[in-house]
Design an enzyme around this catalytic site. Structure first.
Site, PDB file in Angstrom:
ATOM      1  N   PRO A  13       1.812 -10.456   2.763  1.00  0.00           N
ATOM      2  CG  PRO A  13       0.105 -10.384   1.182  1.00  0.00           C
ATOM      3  CD  PRO A  13       0.395 -10.798   2.595  1.00  0.00           C
ATOM      4  CG  LEU A  15       1.506  -2.819  -1.784  1.00  0.00           C
ATOM      5  CD1 LEU A  15       1.547  -1.435  -1.153  1.00  0.00           C
ATOM      6  CD2 LEU A  15       1.992  -2.715  -3.219  1.00  0.00           C
ATOM      7  N   GLY A  16      -0.487  -3.898   0.816  1.00  0.00           N
ATOM      8  CA  GLY A  16      -1.904  -4.247   0.767  1.00  0.00           C
ATOM      9  C   GLY A  16      -2.767  -3.017   0.572  1.00  0.00           C
ATOM     10  N   GLY A  18      -5.888  -0.660   2.200  1.00  0.00           N
ATOM     11  CA  GLY A  18      -6.668  -0.295   3.381  1.00  0.00           C
ATOM     12  C   GLY A  18      -7.993   0.323   2.996  1.00  0.00           C
ATOM     13  CG  ASP A  43      -5.866  -3.019   7.492  1.00  0.00           C
ATOM     14  OD1 ASP A  43      -5.202  -3.740   8.265  1.00  0.00           O
ATOM     15  OD2 ASP A  43      -6.492  -1.997   7.880  1.00  0.00           O
ATOM     16  CE1 TYR A  48     -10.746   1.475  10.428  1.00  0.00           C
ATOM     17  CE2 TYR A  48     -10.086   0.049   8.624  1.00  0.00           C
ATOM     18  CZ  TYR A  48      -9.767   0.818   9.716  1.00  0.00           C
ATOM     19  OH  TYR A  48      -8.439   0.946  10.082  1.00  0.00           O
ATOM     20  CE  LYS A  73      -6.686  -2.417  11.421  1.00  0.00           C
ATOM     21  NZ  LYS A  73      -7.531  -1.917  10.315  1.00  0.00           N
ATOM     22  CG  HIS A 106      -8.997  -0.720  15.630  1.00  0.00           C
ATOM     23  ND1 HIS A 106     -10.044  -0.673  14.749  1.00  0.00           N
ATOM     24  CD2 HIS A 106      -8.150   0.256  15.226  1.00  0.00           C
ATOM     25  CE1 HIS A 106      -9.844   0.279  13.851  1.00  0.00           C
ATOM     26  NE2 HIS A 106      -8.686   0.862  14.126  1.00  0.00           N
TER      27      HIS A 106
HETATM   28  P1  NAP Z   1      -3.178   6.866   3.596  1.00  0.00           P
HETATM   29  O1  NAP Z   1      -3.222   5.557   2.928  1.00  0.00           O
HETATM   30  O2  NAP Z   1      -1.898   7.402   4.125  1.00  0.00           O
HETATM   31  O3  NAP Z   1      -3.746   8.015   2.655  1.00  0.00           O
HETATM   32  C1  NAP Z   1      -4.958   7.891   2.000  1.00  0.00           C
HETATM   33  C2  NAP Z   1      -5.242   9.241   1.335  1.00  0.00           C
HETATM   34  O4  NAP Z   1      -4.258   9.525   0.335  1.00  0.00           O
HETATM   35  C3  NAP Z   1      -6.579   9.266   0.687  1.00  0.00           C
HETATM   36  O5  NAP Z   1      -7.115  10.549   0.881  1.00  0.00           O
HETATM   37  C4  NAP Z   1      -6.255   9.036  -0.805  1.00  0.00           C
HETATM   38  O6  NAP Z   1      -7.206   9.739  -1.592  1.00  0.00           O
HETATM   39  C5  NAP Z   1      -4.891   9.659  -0.933  1.00  0.00           C
HETATM   40  N1  NAP Z   1      -4.023   8.948  -1.885  1.00  0.00           N
HETATM   41  C6  NAP Z   1      -3.800   7.613  -1.947  1.00  0.00           C
HETATM   42  N2  NAP Z   1      -2.912   7.327  -2.900  1.00  0.00           N
HETATM   43  C7  NAP Z   1      -2.554   8.499  -3.467  1.00  0.00           C
HETATM   44  C8  NAP Z   1      -1.664   8.840  -4.515  1.00  0.00           C
HETATM   45  N3  NAP Z   1      -0.963   7.908  -5.155  1.00  0.00           N
HETATM   46  N4  NAP Z   1      -1.552  10.171  -4.848  1.00  0.00           N
HETATM   47  C9  NAP Z   1      -2.269  11.106  -4.181  1.00  0.00           C
HETATM   48  N5  NAP Z   1      -3.120  10.836  -3.184  1.00  0.00           N
HETATM   49  C10 NAP Z   1      -3.257   9.536  -2.822  1.00  0.00           C
HETATM   50  O7  NAP Z   1      -4.233   6.907   4.839  1.00  0.00           O
HETATM   51  P2  NAP Z   1      -5.162   5.892   5.619  1.00  0.00           P
HETATM   52  O8  NAP Z   1      -6.289   5.451   4.776  1.00  0.00           O
HETATM   53  O9  NAP Z   1      -5.483   6.555   6.904  1.00  0.00           O
HETATM   54  O10 NAP Z   1      -4.221   4.639   5.947  1.00  0.00           O
HETATM   55  C11 NAP Z   1      -4.197   3.464   5.163  1.00  0.00           C
HETATM   56  C12 NAP Z   1      -4.932   2.324   5.858  1.00  0.00           C
HETATM   57  O11 NAP Z   1      -4.402   2.091   7.162  1.00  0.00           O
HETATM   58  C13 NAP Z   1      -6.415   2.591   6.134  1.00  0.00           C
HETATM   59  O12 NAP Z   1      -7.226   2.533   4.989  1.00  0.00           O
HETATM   60  C14 NAP Z   1      -6.696   1.537   7.161  1.00  0.00           C
HETATM   61  O13 NAP Z   1      -6.864   0.272   6.554  1.00  0.00           O
HETATM   62  C15 NAP Z   1      -5.433   1.593   7.997  1.00  0.00           C
HETATM   63  N6  NAP Z   1      -5.570   2.501   9.170  1.00  0.00           N
HETATM   64  C16 NAP Z   1      -5.524   1.934  10.422  1.00  0.00           C
HETATM   65  C17 NAP Z   1      -5.625   2.727  11.552  1.00  0.00           C
HETATM   66  C18 NAP Z   1      -5.542   2.083  12.893  1.00  0.00           C
HETATM   67  O14 NAP Z   1      -5.859   2.735  13.901  1.00  0.00           O
HETATM   68  N7  NAP Z   1      -5.138   0.836  12.979  1.00  0.00           N
HETATM   69  C19 NAP Z   1      -5.784   4.115  11.444  1.00  0.00           C
HETATM   70  C20 NAP Z   1      -5.829   4.670  10.166  1.00  0.00           C
HETATM   71  C21 NAP Z   1      -5.706   3.851   9.042  1.00  0.00           C
HETATM   72  P3  NAP Z   1      -8.195   8.978  -2.630  1.00  0.00           P
HETATM   73  O15 NAP Z   1      -8.865   7.843  -1.891  1.00  0.00           O
HETATM   74  O16 NAP Z   1      -9.146  10.071  -3.034  1.00  0.00           O
HETATM   75  O17 NAP Z   1      -7.305   8.510  -3.739  1.00  0.00           O
END
Ligand code: NAP
Length: 284
Positions: A13, A15-16, A18, A43, A48, A73, A106
């Site tokens: 997909p 879109l997923g 995290g 994801d 985590y 991961k 990872h």
């Molecule tokens: P992100 O998805 O860019 O941002 C999440 C933040 O934005 C949260 O604080 C959330 O708050 C807020 N948010 C989400 N939707 C919103 C909206 N529509 N309006 C306003 N605020 C919104 O950051 P991320 O969690 O770092 O990245 C996404 C995923 O990528 C992770 O969950 C993880 O699965 C993966 N990731 C992987 C790595 C890696 O090293 N491979 C590193 C980082 C992340 P609320 O929860 O309070 O709504």
């Protein structure tokens, strides 16, 4: 749901959902809400510390396994051929699954070559439908590709309007590697949600800034996995298939690129050492 066909034919997909930084005691509820909102790609990561909660939500959802796409991961501590086999077993047990759709290294640290050999074998055996990497810069990615049999299906890297990775994506396309964005909303950094240019484009479509950013990534053929603990935002982030950004709007968003990370530089020796030596038991 729009999908992308990975280099081994597996459908993923676009879109997923995290689950990074969702506390373990909130994860089951958040994943259940995300599945109810329509998300089918999940994801997570050993690091985590919430794989078991993700597994419980999957189980109680009753959604057929074949309709889900589950990614987890491998942490640095578990790199190496034997360790990786054990880590896959542990993740499968925690998630309550008998196979993973995508398994990623990872971080580009530790014995990633040993890990890759184990992952290639588990991929052949069907336990890992697709295998890939995360946080690999182009040099590390090309080296891994050139000295192994299986080309990573995915490289999950920080990608958002302030760090767009267009040259990295070009190289990945040439090499058959699907780019997947982590931090698609930059976790709100750099005032993303109130950015005037994004706001103006969003207003023009009657959409939110988050929706415009996700749409922009999707139109660039970048897989996105936004995280939210709020059902209203989960639904908002999922409703991005009913409008299209124009070429001019895409070009305006391209001007926001700073060319650098808002989080960390994976080539910085201090980062290499800090992440490379982080122990699973100490991570939340
Ligand atoms: P992100 O998805 O860019 O941002 C999440 C933040 O934005 C949260 O604080 C959330 O708050 C807020 N948010 C989400 N939707 C919103 C909206 N529509 N309006 C306003 N605020 C919104 O950051 P991320 O969690 O770092 O990245 C996404 C995923 O990528 C992770 O969950 C993880 O699965 C993966 N990731 C992987 C790595 C890696 O090293 N491979 C590193 C980082 C992340 P609320 O929860 O309070 O709504």
């Amino acid at each position: 749901m729009e999908t992308t066909t990975l280099n081994n034919g597996v459908e993923m997909p676009m879109l997923g959902f995290g689950v990074y930084q969702i506390p373990p005691d909130e994860t089951e509820r958040a994943v259940a809400d995300a599945l109810a909102a329509g998300y089918r790609l999940l994801d997570t990561a050993a690091a985590y510390r919430n794989e078991d909660a993700v597994g419980r939500a999957i189980k109680s959802s009753g959604i057929p396994r074949g309709d889900l796409f589950v990614t987890t991961k491998l942490w640095v501590e578990d790199t190496g051929e034997e360790n990786t086999r054990r880590a896959v077993d542990t993740s499968l047990r925690r998630l309550g699954l008998d196979h993973l759709d995508l398994y990623l290294i990872h971080q580009p640290y530790g014995d990633v070559y040993g890990s890759w050999r184990a992952m290639e074998a588990l991929n052949r055996d069907g336990l890992l439908r697709a295998i890939g990497v995360s946080n690999f810069t182009p040099d590390r990615l090309v080296d891994l590709i050139d000295h192994n049999r299986v080309v990573p299906a995915v490289n999950q890297i920080e990608t958002h309007p302030f760090f767009q990775r267009t040259a990295d994506q070009r190289l990945m396309v040439e090499r058959g590697v699907q780019i997947e964005s982590w931090g698609p909303l930059a976790e709100g950094r750099n005032n993303l949600f109130t950015d005037p240019l994004l706001r103006e484009i969003a207003d023009g479509h009657g959409k939110s800034v988050a929706q415009v950013v996700l749409r922009w990534l999707l139109q660039r053929r970048v897989v996105v996995i936004p995280k939210s603990v709020r059902p209203d935002r989960m639904a908002e982030n999922f409703a991005v298939f009913d409008f299209t950004l124009t070429d001019a709007e895409m070009a305006r968003i391209a001007t926001l690129d700073t060319g650098g990370s808002l989080f960390l530089d994976h080539r910085d020796p201090d980062v290499v050492s800090a992440i490379g030596n982080a122990r699973l038991a100490d991570l939340h």
